[in-house]
Structures are given as C-alpha cells and as structure tokens.
Design an enzyme around this catalytic site. Structure first.
Site, PDB file in Angstrom:
ATOM      1  N   THR A  26      -4.982 -11.571  13.608  1.00 18.08           N
ATOM      2  CA  THR A  26      -5.947 -10.680  13.310  1.00 18.08           C
ATOM      3  C   THR A  26      -5.718  -9.559  12.162  1.00 18.08           C
ATOM      4  O   THR A  26      -4.617  -8.922  12.150  1.00 18.08           O
ATOM      5  CB  THR A  26      -6.021  -9.896  14.795  1.00 18.08           C
ATOM      6  OG1 THR A  26      -6.453 -10.804  15.860  1.00 18.08           O
ATOM      7  CG2 THR A  26      -7.349  -8.940  14.689  1.00 18.08           C
ATOM      8  N   GLY A  74       0.888  -1.157   0.089  1.00 17.38           N
ATOM      9  CA  GLY A  74      -0.097  -0.059   0.019  1.00 17.38           C
ATOM     10  C   GLY A  74       0.899   1.264   0.053  1.00 17.38           C
ATOM     11  O   GLY A  74       0.379   2.329  -0.439  1.00 17.38           O
ATOM     12  N   CYS A 104      15.681  -0.408   1.016  1.00 16.70           N
ATOM     13  CA  CYS A 104      15.806  -1.657   1.776  1.00 16.70           C
ATOM     14  C   CYS A 104      17.323  -2.117   2.142  1.00 16.70           C
ATOM     15  O   CYS A 104      17.740  -2.838   2.930  1.00 16.70           O
ATOM     16  CB  CYS A 104      15.173  -2.963   1.265  1.00 16.70           C
ATOM     17  SG  CYS A 104      13.154  -2.556   1.407  1.00 16.70           S
TER      18      CYS A 104
END
Length: 405
Positions: free
Chosen positions: A246, A209, A336
């Site tokens: 979750t 996202g 990264c």
C-alpha cells in the site's frame, strides 16, 4: 556554553521538514483512504498519489510512469542494483559483472557485494581520483574489454561525504554505447543541483525526500520503461508490479511538495548555501593543520552544501563530540555508518591515509542556515581542535602524521 538552540550543520544526513511538505501531508492524512480502493475515499487518495507522482516526474525530468514510489533511498538503490542485475542475468547468464565506483554509499555498495556473495555476480570497483571523482577512463577500459559480460553500472550523482559531483552523463553515454544500463544514486543531488533524468541518459535513478525538506521514509526510483527489473517485494502488484505494498500517500505528497519548492528556488538556494559554505570553509581552515577535501578543495565540481575538512592530529569522533558540547551539530561522514569506528571508505579510496581519514568532519548546510550559524562555528572551532589534539597526544594519537548519506 552550548547554544540554547543547536546549530544544525548535518543537512546531508537529513533536512528539516519544510512547511509546504507538512501541509501537503496533513491534507493527505485528513481523511482515510487506500489508493487502490475504488470508492470515493480511495479515488481521493489515488488522485493525491498520482498528482504527487506527476509533480516529482516534472521536477526531475522524467515521465510519471517512470516514477516508482519507495520508502526511501536505500530501498530505491537496492531495487535498482538487485532488480536490474537479476533481470539482465536471467536474460543472459554471461552478464555477471556489476560495476560501481569505490565511493558509493553503502546502500549501493552492500547490495552489490550481496550479489557477489549470493547471486553469482562479479563485482568491479572503479577507482576515483584525489578529488573523489570516478575515473571514466577506467570504466571505458572495462567496457571495451568485455561489455557483453556487464549487467549493470551504478555511479552516484553527488558523493554524500565530500560533495564531489560525478560525471554521470559521461558514464551514462558510455553505458548506452555498450548496451549497459546505468543507475545513479542521486540522493545527495536532487533538490541541490540541476537534475534531469531524461537528459542524463540514465536507465535508473534513486532519490529520497528527507534530503531536500521532505519526510523521512519517502523516496522514489526513476526507471525507464524499457529497462527490465525484477521486484524485491511481491504482493499486490503496485507501482508497475515493481514495489508491492500500500502506497504511503502522505509521504508521497510531502516529498512532491518539498521537491517542488527546492526546484523552484534552486538558483536562489544554491547561491545562498554556496556563500555560507565558502565562509564556513574560510573559518575552519583558518585553524592550522587543516585542509578541505574533495572537488571543492581541488577547485572542481562540488555540490553547494557540503564542506569536508580534515584536521591533523585529531580524531573525528573527538571533534564531533566537542563541537556537539558547544551546540554545533555536524558529522564525521555518512549518517548510515555513524558510530562505526572505522575510516571512511570514501576518503581511503581518494588516497588518504587512515589517520587523516579518521580525523575529518563533514559540515553540510541547507537554505535555512544563516551567517549566525557560521559565526557560531568561528567562535569555537579553534578551541575544539586544540582540545582534540591534546586528547590525541594523551592517547598516543599524536605520533601519527594525519589527523559513511
């Protein structure tokens, strides 16, 4: 003097959260609720989650049941590479080969190497040409020689450092022809170029996202229903029993809202960003001893927002810090691997010498950049390169011939 507000040209690392995403997340955060609970608040959370899943699927050409929510691109890539390999190798122990391109992000390179080190895999690395595009003929040779031993192919959609678009549909077609599932890291593609999961023929595809205006920590793995995959996480059996835990409902809502906006305005944004990129390329290559890298520099198929440039006689880190002192923020490659004093594996795979690979910068633009940002670079780039070259001469780097998401 540095700009009072930094000129942010590192959008390939992370974009700003767009207002629509922030609003969607605020709505999801406004009340408690676990999407697995059966009471009213749980059902409300579940509704937001499933509507987000449906929206993401619609915008990426997938079915809602194919969208597995994750924490981001790295998890999605790991789940695809490790999970599909494990499933295929378990079904047929002969299937030990994992085929990847030489320019994959470390989120694919490293799990593939882990499989080779720890899980009996044989790693096959496909070469790329000097534009940074994978050699499809090399893949064809491997598959025609012994496709029965191949577990998985993974080739990214857009390279995150030089912006070169890859022949993903050709790779997927070859995989299908030989009965081998193909995964693509589409993290630098989704929201920036047209992406259609079903039309691509891929078995799996990763998105994140924060690359298109959504929140950091949000992502998805698109996985066809007929592709077996072993989960990395075990627990409550969430997300088709492939990603227990979750679900982060606000993150899913924010990612869906950002992707919707990116897809709705894709043509407009691509035109705007491409124009700015071309202006930026003209500005930075006006400096002597510079060159544009990747498919963009070779007139090939390149993503709109990335301009990768090498400067002879410079260290990329020196250029980066000198620009930062002037209020210009860019990168030397993948965020990264930032801080790692090593030449980019992407540029080395493209045939660059080490000095040139270390003397390169990536500028990456987004729809909220404008002409003033390009003008700011134009004002300082000549001085910055001159100072970086002087520093290289003083440190002994001037004797060299040349100048990682």
């Amino acid at each position: 003097m540095p700009a009072s507000t930094p000129v942010y040209l590192d959008n390939a690392a992370s974009t700003a959260l767009i207002p629509a995403a922030a609003e969607a997340m605020a709505v999801a955060w406004s009340q408690p609720g676990n999407a697995s609970s059966l009471h009213g608040s749980g059902r409300r959370a579940r509704r937001i989650l499933e509507e987000s899943r449906e929206s993401i699927a619609r915008d990426l050409g997938a079915r809602p049941s194919e969208v597995i929510m994750t924490s981001g691109g790295t998890e999605s890539d790991n789940l695809a590479v490790k999970g599909i390999y494990a499933a295929r190798h378990r079904e047929d122990p002969r299937r030990r080969k994992v085929i990847i391109s030489a320019i994959e992000h470390h989120a694919v390179l490293d799990p593939a190497q882990w499989l080779a080190d720890e899980a009996d895999a044989e790693l096959v690395v496909l070469p790329v040409d000097d534009r940074g595009q994978v050699r499809v003929d090399a893949l064809r040779d491997v598959l025609e020689a012994d496709a029965d031993t191949v577990a998985l192919i993974s080739v990214m959609w857009v390279n995150n450092e030089v912006g070169s678009c890859q022949p993903v549909t050709d790779v997927a077609a070859l995989g299908a022809q030989h009965g081998v599932p193909v995964h693509s890291d589409a993290i630098s593609a989704a929201g920036h170029v047209p992406v259609d999961f079903a039309a691509s023929g891929l078995a799996a595809m990763s998105v994140a996202g924060h690359k298109f205006g959504g929140p950091q920590g949000s992502g998805a793995l698109l996985l066809r229903r007929d592709v077996n995959c072993v989960p990395l996480l075990h627990g409550g059996g969430h997300e088709r029993d492939l990603r227990s835990g979750t679900q982060d409902v606000p993150a899913a809502a924010g990612m869906a809202a950002a992707l919707r906006a990116a897809v709705e305005h894709l043509d407009e944004h691509r035109s705007h960003v491409t124009r700015l990129r071309d202006r930026l390329v003209d500005v930075v290559t006006a400096v002597g001893g510079s060159r544009v890298n990747g498919a963009l520099g070779a007139g090939g198929d390149a993503a709109p927002g990335i301009a990768h440039v090498s400067f002879d006689g410079c260290e990329g880190d020196s250029l980066l810090m000198l620009l930062d002192a002037k209020g210009i923020e860019c990168s030397t490659g993948s965020a990264c691997t930032a801080g790692v004093a090593a030449a980019s594996h992407v540029l080395l795979a493209m045939g660059f010498d080490t000095a040139t690979a270390r003397g390169s910068l990536r500028f990456s633009l987004a729809p909220d950049n404008d002409d003033d940002d390009v003008n700011a670079v134009a004002e300082v780039i000549g001085e910055v390169v001159e100072r970086a070259r002087a520093a290289g001469v003083l440190s002994g780097a001037g004797a060299r011939t040349g100048g990682g998401r």
